[in-house]
Design a protein around this motif. Structure first.
Motif, PDB file in Angstrom:
ATOM      1  N   GLY A 190      51.292 -60.239  75.586  1.00  0.00           N
ATOM      2  CA  GLY A 190      51.465 -61.279  74.844  1.00  0.00           C
ATOM      3  C   GLY A 190      53.211 -60.772  74.078  1.00  0.00           C
ATOM      4  O   GLY A 190      53.633 -62.018  73.280  1.00  0.00           O
ATOM      5  N   LYS A 191      53.882 -60.072  74.617  1.00  0.00           N
ATOM      6  CA  LYS A 191      54.964 -60.122  74.276  1.00  0.00           C
ATOM      7  C   LYS A 191      55.983 -59.962  76.262  1.00  0.00           C
ATOM      8  O   LYS A 191      54.977 -60.237  77.300  1.00  0.00           O
ATOM      9  CB  LYS A 191      55.175 -58.696  74.998  1.00  0.00           C
ATOM     10  CG  LYS A 191      54.826 -58.192  73.386  1.00  0.00           C
ATOM     11  CD  LYS A 191      55.776 -56.461  73.441  1.00  0.00           C
ATOM     12  CE  LYS A 191      54.935 -55.461  72.223  1.00  0.00           C
ATOM     13  NZ  LYS A 191      55.201 -54.138  72.435  1.00  0.00           N
ATOM     14  N   GLN A 192      56.855 -60.956  75.909  1.00  0.00           N
ATOM     15  CA  GLN A 192      57.691 -61.059  77.335  1.00  0.00           C
ATOM     16  C   GLN A 192      57.376 -59.773  78.169  1.00  0.00           C
ATOM     17  O   GLN A 192      58.262 -59.042  77.894  1.00  0.00           O
ATOM     18  CB  GLN A 192      58.976 -62.689  76.696  1.00  0.00           C
ATOM     19  CG  GLN A 192      59.601 -62.616  78.271  1.00  0.00           C
ATOM     20  CD  GLN A 192      59.442 -63.537  79.133  1.00  0.00           C
ATOM     21  OE1 GLN A 192      58.556 -64.562  78.192  1.00  0.00           O
ATOM     22  NE2 GLN A 192      58.814 -63.811  80.329  1.00  0.00           N
ATOM     23  N   TRP A 193      57.413 -60.219  79.283  1.00  0.00           N
ATOM     24  CA  TRP A 193      57.182 -58.392  79.997  1.00  0.00           C
ATOM     25  C   TRP A 193      58.510 -59.061  80.862  1.00  0.00           C
ATOM     26  O   TRP A 193      59.202 -59.818  81.869  1.00  0.00           O
ATOM     27  CB  TRP A 193      56.205 -58.531  80.698  1.00  0.00           C
ATOM     28  CG  TRP A 193      56.088 -57.510  82.164  1.00  0.00           C
ATOM     29  CD1 TRP A 193      56.302 -56.264  81.590  1.00  0.00           C
ATOM     30  CD2 TRP A 193      55.844 -57.733  83.252  1.00  0.00           C
ATOM     31  NE1 TRP A 193      55.490 -55.847  82.717  1.00  0.00           N
ATOM     32  CE2 TRP A 193      55.772 -56.445  83.527  1.00  0.00           C
ATOM     33  CE3 TRP A 193      55.951 -58.294  84.329  1.00  0.00           C
ATOM     34  CZ2 TRP A 193      55.721 -55.674  85.109  1.00  0.00           C
ATOM     35  CZ3 TRP A 193      55.476 -57.776  85.490  1.00  0.00           C
ATOM     36  CH2 TRP A 193      55.171 -56.819  85.655  1.00  0.00           C
ATOM     37  N   ARG A 194      59.401 -57.570  81.292  1.00  0.00           N
ATOM     38  CA  ARG A 194      60.529 -57.809  81.922  1.00  0.00           C
ATOM     39  C   ARG A 194      59.937 -56.464  83.216  1.00  0.00           C
ATOM     40  O   ARG A 194      59.294 -55.718  82.391  1.00  0.00           O
ATOM     41  CB  ARG A 194      61.414 -56.753  81.234  1.00  0.00           C
ATOM     42  CG  ARG A 194      61.946 -57.481  79.994  1.00  0.00           C
ATOM     43  CD  ARG A 194      63.604 -56.657  79.475  1.00  0.00           C
ATOM     44  NE  ARG A 194      64.669 -56.892  80.880  1.00  0.00           N
ATOM     45  CZ  ARG A 194      65.284 -55.790  80.879  1.00  0.00           C
ATOM     46  NH1 ARG A 194      64.748 -54.281  80.331  1.00  0.00           N
ATOM     47  NH2 ARG A 194      65.715 -55.575  81.918  1.00  0.00           N
ATOM     48  N   ASN A 195      60.045 -56.754  84.175  1.00  0.00           N
ATOM     49  CA  ASN A 195      60.139 -55.734  85.110  1.00  0.00           C
ATOM     50  C   ASN A 195      60.202 -54.378  85.017  1.00  0.00           C
ATOM     51  O   ASN A 195      61.352 -54.641  84.320  1.00  0.00           O
ATOM     52  CB  ASN A 195      61.337 -55.918  86.493  1.00  0.00           C
ATOM     53  CG  ASN A 195      61.377 -55.571  87.786  1.00  0.00           C
ATOM     54  OD1 ASN A 195      60.771 -54.538  87.466  1.00  0.00           O
ATOM     55  ND2 ASN A 195      62.146 -56.082  89.126  1.00  0.00           N
ATOM     56  N   PRO A 196      59.514 -54.090  84.940  1.00  0.00           N
ATOM     57  CA  PRO A 196      59.502 -52.104  84.940  1.00  0.00           C
ATOM     58  C   PRO A 196      60.160 -51.398  85.191  1.00  0.00           C
ATOM     59  O   PRO A 196      61.423 -50.098  84.667  1.00  0.00           O
ATOM     60  CB  PRO A 196      57.961 -51.471  85.061  1.00  0.00           C
ATOM     61  CG  PRO A 196      57.592 -52.434  85.905  1.00  0.00           C
ATOM     62  CD  PRO A 196      58.425 -53.664  85.397  1.00  0.00           C
ATOM     63  N   PHE A 197      60.788 -51.456  86.317  1.00  0.00           N
ATOM     64  CA  PHE A 197      61.862 -50.769  87.358  1.00  0.00           C
ATOM     65  C   PHE A 197      63.314 -51.403  86.271  1.00  0.00           C
ATOM     66  O   PHE A 197      64.051 -50.413  86.168  1.00  0.00           O
ATOM     67  CB  PHE A 197      62.663 -50.794  88.380  1.00  0.00           C
ATOM     68  CG  PHE A 197      60.980 -51.281  89.368  1.00  0.00           C
ATOM     69  CD1 PHE A 197      61.286 -49.556  89.928  1.00  0.00           C
ATOM     70  CD2 PHE A 197      60.514 -51.503  89.894  1.00  0.00           C
ATOM     71  CE1 PHE A 197      60.080 -49.203  90.730  1.00  0.00           C
ATOM     72  CE2 PHE A 197      59.206 -51.248  90.689  1.00  0.00           C
ATOM     73  CZ  PHE A 197      59.115 -49.507  91.162  1.00  0.00           C
ATOM     74  N   LEU A 198      63.913 -52.378  85.348  1.00  0.00           N
ATOM     75  CA  LEU A 198      64.498 -53.153  84.943  1.00  0.00           C
ATOM     76  C   LEU A 198      64.900 -51.951  84.361  1.00  0.00           C
ATOM     77  O   LEU A 198      65.891 -51.160  82.957  1.00  0.00           O
ATOM     78  CB  LEU A 198      64.864 -53.995  84.535  1.00  0.00           C
ATOM     79  CG  LEU A 198      65.270 -55.275  85.395  1.00  0.00           C
ATOM     80  CD1 LEU A 198      65.469 -56.615  85.356  1.00  0.00           C
ATOM     81  CD2 LEU A 198      66.278 -54.744  86.829  1.00  0.00           C
ATOM     82  N   VAL A 199      63.311 -51.601  82.991  1.00  0.00           N
ATOM     83  CA  VAL A 199      63.894 -51.147  81.443  1.00  0.00           C
ATOM     84  C   VAL A 199      63.559 -49.734  82.346  1.00  0.00           C
ATOM     85  O   VAL A 199      64.279 -48.589  81.523  1.00  0.00           O
ATOM     86  CB  VAL A 199      62.117 -51.445  81.347  1.00  0.00           C
ATOM     87  CG1 VAL A 199      62.505 -50.325  79.991  1.00  0.00           C
ATOM     88  CG2 VAL A 199      61.478 -52.800  81.252  1.00  0.00           C
ATOM     89  N   ILE A 200      63.488 -48.809  83.678  1.00  0.00           N
ATOM     90  CA  ILE A 200      63.608 -47.770  83.622  1.00  0.00           C
ATOM     91  C   ILE A 200      65.043 -47.843  83.923  1.00  0.00           C
ATOM     92  O   ILE A 200      65.836 -46.815  83.610  1.00  0.00           O
ATOM     93  CB  ILE A 200      63.253 -47.524  84.722  1.00  0.00           C
ATOM     94  CG1 ILE A 200      61.713 -47.313  84.939  1.00  0.00           C
ATOM     95  CG2 ILE A 200      63.462 -45.797  85.413  1.00  0.00           C
ATOM     96  CD1 ILE A 200      60.573 -47.451  86.040  1.00  0.00           C
ATOM     97  N   ASP A 201      65.592 -48.471  85.040  1.00  0.00           N
ATOM     98  CA  ASP A 201      67.222 -48.437  84.808  1.00  0.00           C
ATOM     99  C   ASP A 201      68.627 -48.414  83.210  1.00  0.00           C
ATOM    100  O   ASP A 201      69.197 -47.839  83.532  1.00  0.00           O
ATOM    101  CB  ASP A 201      67.697 -49.398  85.992  1.00  0.00           C
ATOM    102  CG  ASP A 201      67.552 -49.237  86.784  1.00  0.00           C
ATOM    103  OD1 ASP A 201      66.725 -48.302  87.329  1.00  0.00           O
ATOM    104  OD2 ASP A 201      67.847 -50.206  88.030  1.00  0.00           O
ATOM    105  N   ASP A 202      67.354 -49.062  82.786  1.00  0.00           N
ATOM    106  CA  ASP A 202      68.329 -49.430  81.291  1.00  0.00           C
ATOM    107  C   ASP A 202      68.201 -47.703  80.419  1.00  0.00           C
ATOM    108  O   ASP A 202      68.836 -47.094  79.434  1.00  0.00           O
ATOM    109  CB  ASP A 202      67.727 -50.139  79.562  1.00  0.00           C
ATOM    110  CG  ASP A 202      67.844 -51.836  80.959  1.00  0.00           C
ATOM    111  OD1 ASP A 202      68.534 -51.306  81.218  1.00  0.00           O
ATOM    112  OD2 ASP A 202      66.930 -52.485  79.824  1.00  0.00           O
ATOM    113  N   ALA A 203      67.022 -47.408  80.927  1.00  0.00           N
ATOM    114  CA  ALA A 203      66.088 -45.791  79.589  1.00  0.00           C
ATOM    115  C   ALA A 203      67.455 -45.078  80.506  1.00  0.00           C
ATOM    116  O   ALA A 203      68.136 -43.900  79.631  1.00  0.00           O
ATOM    117  CB  ALA A 203      64.854 -45.894  80.013  1.00  0.00           C
ATOM    118  N   TYR A 204      67.571 -44.799  81.591  1.00  0.00           N
ATOM    119  CA  TYR A 204      68.637 -43.520  82.252  1.00  0.00           C
ATOM    120  C   TYR A 204      70.134 -43.968  81.565  1.00  0.00           C
ATOM    121  O   TYR A 204      70.650 -42.940  81.252  1.00  0.00           O
ATOM    122  CB  TYR A 204      68.439 -44.259  83.938  1.00  0.00           C
ATOM    123  CG  TYR A 204      69.840 -43.163  84.858  1.00  0.00           C
ATOM    124  CD1 TYR A 204      69.787 -41.826  84.527  1.00  0.00           C
ATOM    125  CD2 TYR A 204      71.224 -43.754  85.060  1.00  0.00           C
ATOM    126  CE1 TYR A 204      70.476 -41.216  85.315  1.00  0.00           C
ATOM    127  CE2 TYR A 204      71.320 -42.927  86.037  1.00  0.00           C
ATOM    128  CZ  TYR A 204      70.964 -41.862  86.000  1.00  0.00           C
ATOM    129  OH  TYR A 204      72.130 -40.717  86.477  1.00  0.00           O
TER     130      TYR A 204
END
Length: 280
Positions: free
Chosen positions: A48-62
């Motif tokens: 139900g949400k716009q999905w981002r590539n999880p690897f990009l989210v991981i990079d953002d988290a780092y």
């Protein structure tokens, strides 16, 4: 270019992320996508949400961790990093994590998060099976041909995570009860339980271990204390050849890192890795 499992996942998730949003997919297909990727990215929770590539989210988290926690200790950095991933749906809210980072040379705990929580072990049980096999070799005489076959099976079990080879090694030891009896004799591994061989399809859910027990095993191997100094050296060399790592392409690329030696474990509900990182 060598296509590793990690790079394949990157390519697949990148292509999927650029093509769809989860809101357009039925829930069973979302769950199927998670199973196809082999990792739980919390896609169902994010439907139900716009999905981002999880690897990009991981990079953002780092990057966010570096920005906000660069002066904190590693344990706080890990907690922040994981919290970021939870808040962005990469790690589902109900998923549990354990982290144990121990400096083998300086002999101190760097990070200690849920280390004694018993988890499903999946293939992380295999180094314990290896130790039980070396213990039997230490105590009994076997024919050179038998030993050569066992060595081949141990290498396949650890380095390529072969389930068939694992079951043959368990049979050599004398069955799962004998493996567990060895672990009990060591009085080292309080949360590790070996109660089943690897079922067809690799779906092993009943064997258990903990981050602490895995650290103890690696620590004892490094010190040469498990079974014997020679046996520990052989087992470490076997762990050094594992090719299933999910971190080596990231870790080895870091300045000063020379090698990794360890084992991975994956089954529905468990995604883990225990490794020794050698660095200058």
């Amino acid at each position: 270019m060598i296509l590793t499992r990690r790079s394949w996942l990157r390519n697949v998730t990148s292509a999927v992320a650029g093509a769809i949003t989860l809101d357009a997919l039925p829930a069973p297909l979302v769950s199927g996508l998670e199973q196809l990727l082999g990792l739980d990215y919390g896609l169902a929770e994010a439907k139900g949400k716009q999905w981002r590539n999880p690897f990009l989210v991981i990079d953002d988290a780092y990057q966010d961790t570096l920005k906000n926690k660069s002066n904190d200790n590693l344990e706080d950095q890990i907690q922040h990093f994981v919290g970021y991933l939870r808040s962005h749906g990469v790690i589902p809210a109900g998923e549990k994590t354990s982290f144990y980072v121990y400096d083998l040379e300086k002999k101190y705990v760097v990070a200690d998060i849920n280390i004694d929580e018993q988890r499903m072990s999946a293939s992380l049980i295999k180094p314990f099976v290896m130790a039980a096999a070396y213990d039997k070799l230490q105590r009994t005489k076997v024919k050179p041909k038998t030993r050569a076959k066992l060595t081949s099976d141990i290498q396949a079990m650890i380095q390529h995570s072969s389930n068939a080879a694992t079951n043959r090694v368990i049979d050599f030891v004398g069955g799962v009860k004998t493996v567990q009896a060895y672990l009990a004799r060591t009085k080292l591994f309080g949360e590790t339980k070996v109660v089943e061989k690897i079922p067809p399809g690799g779906r092993t859910y009943r064997n258990k271990t903990s981050a602490h027990d895995l650290n103890i095993l690696l620590n004892q191997l490094y010190k040469g204390n498990l079974v014997s100094a020679d046996a520990s050296k052989e087992m470490l060399a076997t762990l050094d050849g594992y090719v299933t790592s999910r971190v080596d392409d990231k870790v080895i690329a870091m300045e000063g890192v020379k090698d990794v030696a360890g084992k991975t474990g994956f089954v529905a509900g468990l995604n883990g890795e225990a490794t020794i990182i050698e660095y200058q």
